[in-house]
Structures are given as structure tokens and as C-alpha cells.
Design a protein around this motif. Structure first.
Motif, PDB file in Angstrom:
ATOM      1  N   VAL A   1       8.937   6.922  -5.975  1.00  0.00           N
ATOM      2  CA  VAL A   1       7.937   6.202  -5.191  1.00  0.00           C
ATOM      3  C   VAL A   1       7.483   4.990  -5.996  1.00  0.00           C
ATOM      4  O   VAL A   1       7.017   5.125  -7.126  1.00  0.00           O
ATOM      5  CB  VAL A   1       6.731   7.113  -4.870  1.00  0.00           C
ATOM      6  CG1 VAL A   1       5.645   6.325  -4.143  1.00  0.00           C
ATOM      7  CG2 VAL A   1       7.187   8.304  -4.032  1.00  0.00           C
ATOM      8  N   THR A   2       7.619   3.814  -5.405  1.00  0.00           N
ATOM      9  CA  THR A   2       7.305   2.581  -6.137  1.00  0.00           C
ATOM     10  C   THR A   2       6.157   1.785  -5.526  1.00  0.00           C
ATOM     11  O   THR A   2       5.785   0.742  -6.052  1.00  0.00           O
ATOM     12  CB  THR A   2       8.543   1.675  -6.208  1.00  0.00           C
ATOM     13  OG1 THR A   2       9.008   1.396  -4.883  1.00  0.00           O
ATOM     14  CG2 THR A   2       9.657   2.355  -7.011  1.00  0.00           C
ATOM     15  N   SER A   3       5.603   2.255  -4.418  1.00  0.00           N
ATOM     16  CA  SER A   3       4.495   1.524  -3.795  1.00  0.00           C
ATOM     17  C   SER A   3       3.533   2.508  -3.139  1.00  0.00           C
ATOM     18  O   SER A   3       3.853   3.686  -2.937  1.00  0.00           O
ATOM     19  CB  SER A   3       5.022   0.545  -2.734  1.00  0.00           C
ATOM     20  OG  SER A   3       5.450   1.243  -1.574  1.00  0.00           O
ATOM     21  N   ASP A   4       2.355   1.990  -2.795  1.00  0.00           N
ATOM     22  CA  ASP A   4       1.365   2.825  -2.115  1.00  0.00           C
ATOM     23  C   ASP A   4       1.687   3.003  -0.641  1.00  0.00           C
ATOM     24  O   ASP A   4       1.003   3.757   0.055  1.00  0.00           O
ATOM     25  CB  ASP A   4      -0.029   2.205  -2.259  1.00  0.00           C
ATOM     26  CG  ASP A   4      -0.538   2.260  -3.693  1.00  0.00           C
ATOM     27  OD1 ASP A   4      -0.083   3.156  -4.434  1.00  0.00           O
ATOM     28  OD2 ASP A   4      -1.373   1.413  -4.057  1.00  0.00           O
ATOM     29  N   ASN A   5       2.694   2.315  -0.161  1.00  0.00           N
ATOM     30  CA  ASN A   5       3.051   2.381   1.261  1.00  0.00           C
ATOM     31  C   ASN A   5       4.425   3.001   1.459  1.00  0.00           C
ATOM     32  O   ASN A   5       5.139   2.656   2.400  1.00  0.00           O
ATOM     33  CB  ASN A   5       3.023   0.974   1.877  1.00  0.00           C
ATOM     34  CG  ASN A   5       1.648   0.325   1.764  1.00  0.00           C
ATOM     35  OD1 ASN A   5       0.643   0.956   2.076  1.00  0.00           O
ATOM     36  ND2 ASN A   5       1.618  -0.917   1.314  1.00  0.00           N
ATOM     37  N   ASP A   6       4.804   3.918   0.587  1.00  0.00           N
ATOM     38  CA  ASP A   6       6.109   4.566   0.701  1.00  0.00           C
ATOM     39  C   ASP A   6       6.204   5.324   2.027  1.00  0.00           C
ATOM     40  O   ASP A   6       5.337   6.135   2.359  1.00  0.00           O
ATOM     41  CB  ASP A   6       6.302   5.528  -0.474  1.00  0.00           C
ATOM     42  CG  ASP A   6       7.699   6.103  -0.522  1.00  0.00           C
ATOM     43  OD1 ASP A   6       8.537   5.552  -1.233  1.00  0.00           O
ATOM     44  OD2 ASP A   6       7.943   7.109   0.182  1.00  0.00           O
ATOM     45  N   SER A   7       7.264   5.071   2.776  1.00  0.00           N
ATOM     46  CA  SER A   7       7.399   5.657   4.111  1.00  0.00           C
ATOM     47  C   SER A   7       7.533   7.174   4.061  1.00  0.00           C
ATOM     48  O   SER A   7       7.035   7.884   4.945  1.00  0.00           O
ATOM     49  CB  SER A   7       8.615   5.052   4.837  1.00  0.00           C
ATOM     50  OG  SER A   7       9.808   5.291   4.100  1.00  0.00           O
ATOM     51  N   TYR A   8       8.183   7.695   3.013  1.00  0.00           N
ATOM     52  CA  TYR A   8       8.351   9.141   2.913  1.00  0.00           C
ATOM     53  C   TYR A   8       7.028   9.823   2.574  1.00  0.00           C
ATOM     54  O   TYR A   8       6.733  10.915   3.077  1.00  0.00           O
ATOM     55  CB  TYR A   8       9.406   9.478   1.858  1.00  0.00           C
ATOM     56  CG  TYR A   8      10.782   8.988   2.224  1.00  0.00           C
ATOM     57  CD1 TYR A   8      11.463   9.512   3.319  1.00  0.00           C
ATOM     58  CD2 TYR A   8      11.407   7.988   1.489  1.00  0.00           C
ATOM     59  CE1 TYR A   8      12.721   9.054   3.659  1.00  0.00           C
ATOM     60  CE2 TYR A   8      12.665   7.522   1.826  1.00  0.00           C
ATOM     61  CZ  TYR A   8      13.322   8.057   2.917  1.00  0.00           C
ATOM     62  OH  TYR A   8      14.564   7.601   3.256  1.00  0.00           O
ATOM     63  N   VAL A   9       6.229   9.209   1.736  1.00  0.00           N
ATOM     64  CA  VAL A   9       4.914   9.766   1.416  1.00  0.00           C
ATOM     65  C   VAL A   9       4.035   9.771   2.659  1.00  0.00           C
ATOM     66  O   VAL A   9       3.331  10.753   2.946  1.00  0.00           O
ATOM     67  CB  VAL A   9       4.248   8.968   0.279  1.00  0.00           C
ATOM     68  CG1 VAL A   9       2.808   9.456   0.061  1.00  0.00           C
ATOM     69  CG2 VAL A   9       5.043   9.095  -1.006  1.00  0.00           C
ATOM     70  N   ASP A  10       4.083   8.673   3.423  1.00  0.00           N
ATOM     71  CA  ASP A  10       3.292   8.596   4.653  1.00  0.00           C
ATOM     72  C   ASP A  10       3.718   9.673   5.649  1.00  0.00           C
ATOM     73  O   ASP A  10       2.880  10.359   6.245  1.00  0.00           O
ATOM     74  CB  ASP A  10       3.450   7.213   5.281  1.00  0.00           C
ATOM     75  CG  ASP A  10       2.722   7.101   6.613  1.00  0.00           C
ATOM     76  OD1 ASP A  10       1.476   7.147   6.601  1.00  0.00           O
ATOM     77  OD2 ASP A  10       3.403   6.977   7.648  1.00  0.00           O
ATOM     78  N   LEU A  11       5.026   9.842   5.829  1.00  0.00           N
ATOM     79  CA  LEU A  11       5.536  10.876   6.733  1.00  0.00           C
ATOM     80  C   LEU A  11       5.082  12.266   6.274  1.00  0.00           C
ATOM     81  O   LEU A  11       4.638  13.089   7.084  1.00  0.00           O
ATOM     82  CB  LEU A  11       7.061  10.805   6.788  1.00  0.00           C
ATOM     83  CG  LEU A  11       7.773  11.961   7.498  1.00  0.00           C
ATOM     84  CD1 LEU A  11       7.383  11.996   8.970  1.00  0.00           C
ATOM     85  CD2 LEU A  11       9.297  11.810   7.347  1.00  0.00           C
ATOM     86  N   SER A  12       5.171  12.510   4.990  1.00  0.00           N
ATOM     87  CA  SER A  12       4.804  13.818   4.453  1.00  0.00           C
ATOM     88  C   SER A  12       3.323  14.095   4.629  1.00  0.00           C
ATOM     89  O   SER A  12       2.921  15.219   4.960  1.00  0.00           O
ATOM     90  CB  SER A  12       5.175  13.897   2.972  1.00  0.00           C
ATOM     91  OG  SER A  12       6.551  13.689   2.792  1.00  0.00           O
ATOM     92  N   GLU A  13       2.492  13.078   4.401  1.00  0.00           N
ATOM     93  CA  GLU A  13       1.052  13.275   4.538  1.00  0.00           C
ATOM     94  C   GLU A  13       0.684  13.639   5.966  1.00  0.00           C
ATOM     95  O   GLU A  13      -0.113  14.542   6.220  1.00  0.00           O
ATOM     96  CB  GLU A  13       0.307  12.011   4.095  1.00  0.00           C
ATOM     97  CG  GLU A  13      -1.196  12.190   4.003  1.00  0.00           C
ATOM     98  CD  GLU A  13      -1.883  11.027   3.325  1.00  0.00           C
ATOM     99  OE1 GLU A  13      -3.062  11.181   2.944  1.00  0.00           O
ATOM    100  OE2 GLU A  13      -1.249   9.960   3.167  1.00  0.00           O
ATOM    101  N   ARG A  14       1.309  12.957   6.923  1.00  0.00           N
ATOM    102  CA  ARG A  14       1.030  13.267   8.330  1.00  0.00           C
ATOM    103  C   ARG A  14       1.544  14.654   8.699  1.00  0.00           C
ATOM    104  O   ARG A  14       0.881  15.419   9.421  1.00  0.00           O
ATOM    105  CB  ARG A  14       1.657  12.210   9.231  1.00  0.00           C
ATOM    106  CG  ARG A  14       0.948  10.849   9.156  1.00  0.00           C
ATOM    107  CD  ARG A  14       1.500   9.836  10.135  1.00  0.00           C
ATOM    108  NE  ARG A  14       2.820   9.358   9.746  1.00  0.00           N
ATOM    109  CZ  ARG A  14       3.923   9.515  10.465  1.00  0.00           C
ATOM    110  NH1 ARG A  14       3.872  10.181  11.610  1.00  0.00           N
ATOM    111  NH2 ARG A  14       5.081   9.020  10.046  1.00  0.00           N
ATOM    112  N   ALA A  15       2.723  14.999   8.202  1.00  0.00           N
ATOM    113  CA  ALA A  15       3.304  16.308   8.526  1.00  0.00           C
ATOM    114  C   ALA A  15       2.488  17.446   7.924  1.00  0.00           C
ATOM    115  O   ALA A  15       2.219  18.457   8.599  1.00  0.00           O
ATOM    116  CB  ALA A  15       4.744  16.370   8.020  1.00  0.00           C
ATOM    117  N   MET A  16       2.079  17.322   6.669  1.00  0.00           N
ATOM    118  CA  MET A  16       1.338  18.391   6.018  1.00  0.00           C
ATOM    119  C   MET A  16      -0.055  18.546   6.616  1.00  0.00           C
ATOM    120  O   MET A  16      -0.572  19.664   6.750  1.00  0.00           O
ATOM    121  CB  MET A  16       1.238  18.132   4.513  1.00  0.00           C
ATOM    122  CG  MET A  16       2.584  18.139   3.790  1.00  0.00           C
ATOM    123  SD  MET A  16       3.582  19.605   4.135  1.00  0.00           S
ATOM    124  CE  MET A  16       2.516  20.908   3.545  1.00  0.00           C
TER     125      MET A  16
END
Length: 449
Positions: free
Chosen positions: A198-213
């Protein structure tokens, strides 16, 4: 005449013989009854209603509070019934260890999880897998990756790097601390599980994971929802009145499956096209199977599920612990001040604390233990299933019973934690090594996992 006389005279003899035999049988039965152990009763519990048991007494949310109330009335082991299913509720750390650790061979199976496992598609993640070959396979993979001698030290540079990134974000945008916490945990697990950096605060995978969890957390505890009691509800048509719950579950399933597939498919495709840049849990397992010349559908499913377990089981729970820490420090400034003074004295102002400092920071370590206890990240442990009839403290534990560890209730045990509602790190300063009161004995669950 002689024949009739003979028959008549033999009848009393026959009656006497039968009477003697019946008397002997009765005496034998009495002796066996007196020498046999008394029949065991079930653990005490709340009064049941015919057909539904105690199902109507359980609220839709905060069931751990009802379980603790029952425990204070009936004892550390409570028997209840959800319709026709026996449920053993455990409100004691010692009882939980006695049953699910010491008797793990008989208490390690899992029930059917119609909601999380089937509707949401998480049935291949470790917490929900029935005890058997697949479970043992996952455990072997996790042991090799994380519990082998010296392995965990290799992850420290990654954790230091992500810690620095999180601290910079906190300084720049302090009000977004919840987002920074989730990114920190997600970045570590994403790289370990899939090799994704993860190289930014707007990582698409992190965003997807946060919504899913977040969506998954809103569905409720494992084994406790209506769909788990009536699995037929998973087939409830979305066009019928009252189908809002089903529509929401399907949206959550889509998010979760996207989360589990996204990075796993990247790893698979990268391996097929020539190799990965960063080795990971998933890539190591896939590469081992490719080198053996085959990757069956079952292998593929299992590696996907094991990799997803790392991500799904850790990101939200660790973020919750970090949020609790902030809340505790805001509410208890005197604790914050003591911890800061110890940190300044041991570490100084010119560097961050490191693993080597842990033994010299007893108060800060006690603060973290109290954070785990004061607001446990998971109130109810994932249910276990009893394999065969068992006995505990002269109570019968029926086969096929659900066993639910009330972790929240254990954290309120006044025999271990006097004044349990107060935040008191000092309670752990004098704790003996191996003490039952150590929160690690309960917050990570019980048994073979």
C-alpha cells in the motif's frame, strides 16, 4: 383321570418356579440400580418455553449481556435451548480452557454457519471450518508461515515502515484516526497475505476491504442470527415482502467475495506470467503447488480461503483495539500521563519504541492488556460443537451441543478483575506469569484454531 391329576398337581410347582425367577430378576435389577451411578443432569439454565426453548429470551443485539446475566444467576456453565439445539454458555475463562483447550479433541468442531459460511460465502475461512483434514491443512500452513522458529522477526521491518506512515498521517489529519488505523492494519496484512504494498491513503484494495469488513460486522455474531437458526431463510425470495435483510446480505456477500478474490487473483495471474515481485503467504503456497505440477480446484479453494482468513480475521479486530486505546486515553488522562512518563524515561525523545523496549515498559504493557480486557474486540467466541456426550463438574454435556464462550462476560469476572467496569492497568502490574487473568487467555478465542 391320572393325567388330569398330574397336570393339576404340577401347576403350583410351575407358578412357584416362575415366581422365583421373577423375584431373582427383580433383585438383580434392584442391585444394578443401587450400584449404578446416578443419572447426570444438564447444567442449570433459564426456564424454557415449549418448542422454542430460550430463543425468545435472547435479544437481537448484545447477547453477551444476557449470557452474563444468566451466568450470574445459574453459574459459570449455563444450559439453554435454541429451539431443539442445546447450547452451553461459558462465562468463565477456567471453564472455557477446561472444555475447549483440555478437551479440544471433543470440543473443536464447528456448527453449520448458514449466514457467514453459506450466505456470505466465508465458509472456507479458518474460523468457520469444521474440524477435519481441511482444518489440519490450514493449521499446518499457518504454523509454517507464522509460528516456526524466528519467522515473526522477518515481519518487523514491514511493521516499522507502516507505523511510520500511520504516524505521519495522524500528524497531518488527526481527526481521521479511524481511517489511519484501518489502513495501517490492512497494509500489513495485505503485504503478508498477498505481497501487495500500500503506497497511498487512497488504495483501492484498502477501501474495498474497509467497506466489506464494516458490512460484515453489521450482520451480527457467528451462529447467533435468525438465518443460522432457520437456514431455510437463506432461500427467502428477494421479491417478497420483508426481504430487505436478504437484499442487504447479498450486497455484503458481493463486497466480501470481491475482497477475497481481488488480490488472490492478482497473485495467481502474476505467477502464471513469470513470477511475483514480493513473496507472500498466497504466492508461496501457489508456487509450491505449481512446482509439484498440479493445482486442483480444492487446492485453489483452500489457498484462497486460508489467505482470506489472514485478512478477514485481523484487520477490523486490530483496528477496534486501537480505537479502544484512544477512547481509554481520552477518558483516563492520568493513565495516559503515567504511560507517557514511562515512555519518555525509557525510550527518550529521539526515537520510537521498539520490540526490545517491551520488558522495560511494564506500565505501558499493562495499559495494552487493560485495553484488551476493558472492551474486548470480539464479545462472543465463534461457537464450537461437542462431538460426543461429555461430563463436566458432574453435569452432562450432550453431543451436538453448541458451546459459546462469552468473552465479554469473562472480562467482567470480578474474581479475576475487581471493579471490572473501571479502567485500571495497575491490576496487571503484579500479575504472576501464566496467570489466568492475562487477557490473552480469552480475547483470541479457545481450542484448536
Amino acid at each position: 383321570m391320572d393325567t388330569q391329576h398330574l397336570v393339576a398337581s404340577s401347576q403350583p410347582t410351575a407358578y412357584a418356579a416362575v415366581s422365583v425367577i421373577l423375584l431373582l430378576i427383580l433383585c438383580h435389577a434392584v442391585i444394578v440400580w443401587k450400584n449404578s451411578p446416578p443419572s447426570l443432569s444438564l447444567p442449570p439454565g433459564p426456564k424454557q418455553v415449549p418448542f422454542v426453548g430460550n430463543a425468545l429470551q435472547l435479544p437481537m443485539g448484545y447477547q453477551e449481556r444476557t449470557f452474563l446475566s444468566w451466568g450470574r444467576t445459574f453459574g459459570a456453565v449455563v444450559h439453554a435451548k435454541l429451539f431443539q439445539t442445546s447450547v452451553i454458555i461459558v462465562n468463565s475463562v477456567q471453564v472455557a480452557k477446561d472444555l475447549m483447550d483440555k478437551k479440544s479433541e471433543n470440543f473443536s468442531d464447528r456448527p453449520r454457519f448458514a449466514l457467514l459460511g453459506e450466505v456470505l460465502g466465508l465458509g472456507d475461512t479458518l474460523p468457520l471450518i469444521p474440524y477435519g483434514d481441511k482444518f489440519r491443512r490450514y493449521r499446518r500452513w499457518f504454523h509454517d508461515a507464522f509460528l516456526a522458529q524466528g519467522v515473526l522477526v522477518n515481519y518487523r521491518p514491514l511493521m516499522r515502515r507502516e507505523l511510520s506512515a500511520m504516524l505521519k498521517s495522524l500528524i497531518t489529519h488527526p481527526n481521521a484516526y479511524e481511517t489511519h488505523f484501518f489502513r495501517y492494519n490492512a497494509a500489513i496484512v495485505l503485504e503478508i497475505a498477498y505481497g501487495h504494498r500500500v503506497t497511498s491513503d487512497n488504495d483501492s484494495y484498502v477501501d474495498l476491504s474497509e467497506r466489506a469488513m464494516h458490512a460484515a460486522a453489521c450482520t451480527g455474531s457467528a451462529g447467533s442470527m435468525l438465518v443460522d437458526v432457520f437456514p431455510i431463510l437463506k432461500h427467502y425470495p428477494t421479491w417478497m415482502p420483508g426481504s430487505g435483510f436478504k437484499i442487504q446480505l447479498l450486497k455484503t456477500r458481493e463486497l466480501l467475495q470481491s475482497m477475497l478474490d481481488a488480490q488472490y487473483n492478482v497473485v495467481k495471474n502474476t505467477l502464471r506470467s513469470g513470477g511475483v515481485k514480493n513473496a507472500s503467504f498466497a504466492s508461496n503456497l501457489l508456487e509450491a503447488h505449481y512446482c509439484d505440477g498440479s493445482l486442483s480446484q480444492q487446492d485453489d479453494t483452500d489457498i484462497r480461503g486460508a489467505s482470506g482468513t489472514l485478512y478477514a480475521a485481523s484487520t477490523e479486530s486490530m483496528s477496534s483495539v486501537m480505537r479502544t486505546f484512544i477512547l481509554a486515553m481520552v477518558l483516563h488522562h492520568e493513565v495516559f500521563k503515567k504511560a507517557q512518563e514511562e515512555l519518555d524515561r525509557v525510550v527518550g525523545p529521539d526515537r520510537l519504541p521498539d520490540w526490545e523496549d517491551r520488558d522495560n515498559l511494564p506500565y505501558l504493557v499493562s495499559v495494552m492488556k487493560e485495553v484488551y480486557r476493558w472492551n474486548v474486540p470480539v464479545p462472543l467466541a465463534v461457537p464450537h460443537v461437542v462431538g460426543r456426550d461429555d461430563v463436566y463438574q458432574n453435569f452432562k454435556i450432550p453431543a451436538k451441543s453448541l458451546v459459546i464462550g462469552n468473552i465479554w462476560g469473562m472480562s467482567k469476572d470480578e474474581s479475576l478483575y475487581p471493579d471490572p467496569d473501571s479502567f485500571k492497568p495497575e491490576r496487571f502490574l503484579e500479575m504472576a506469569p501464566g496467570s489466568l487473568a492475562d487477557p490473552k487467555n480469552m480475547v483470541f478465542g479457545f481450542g484448536r484454531r
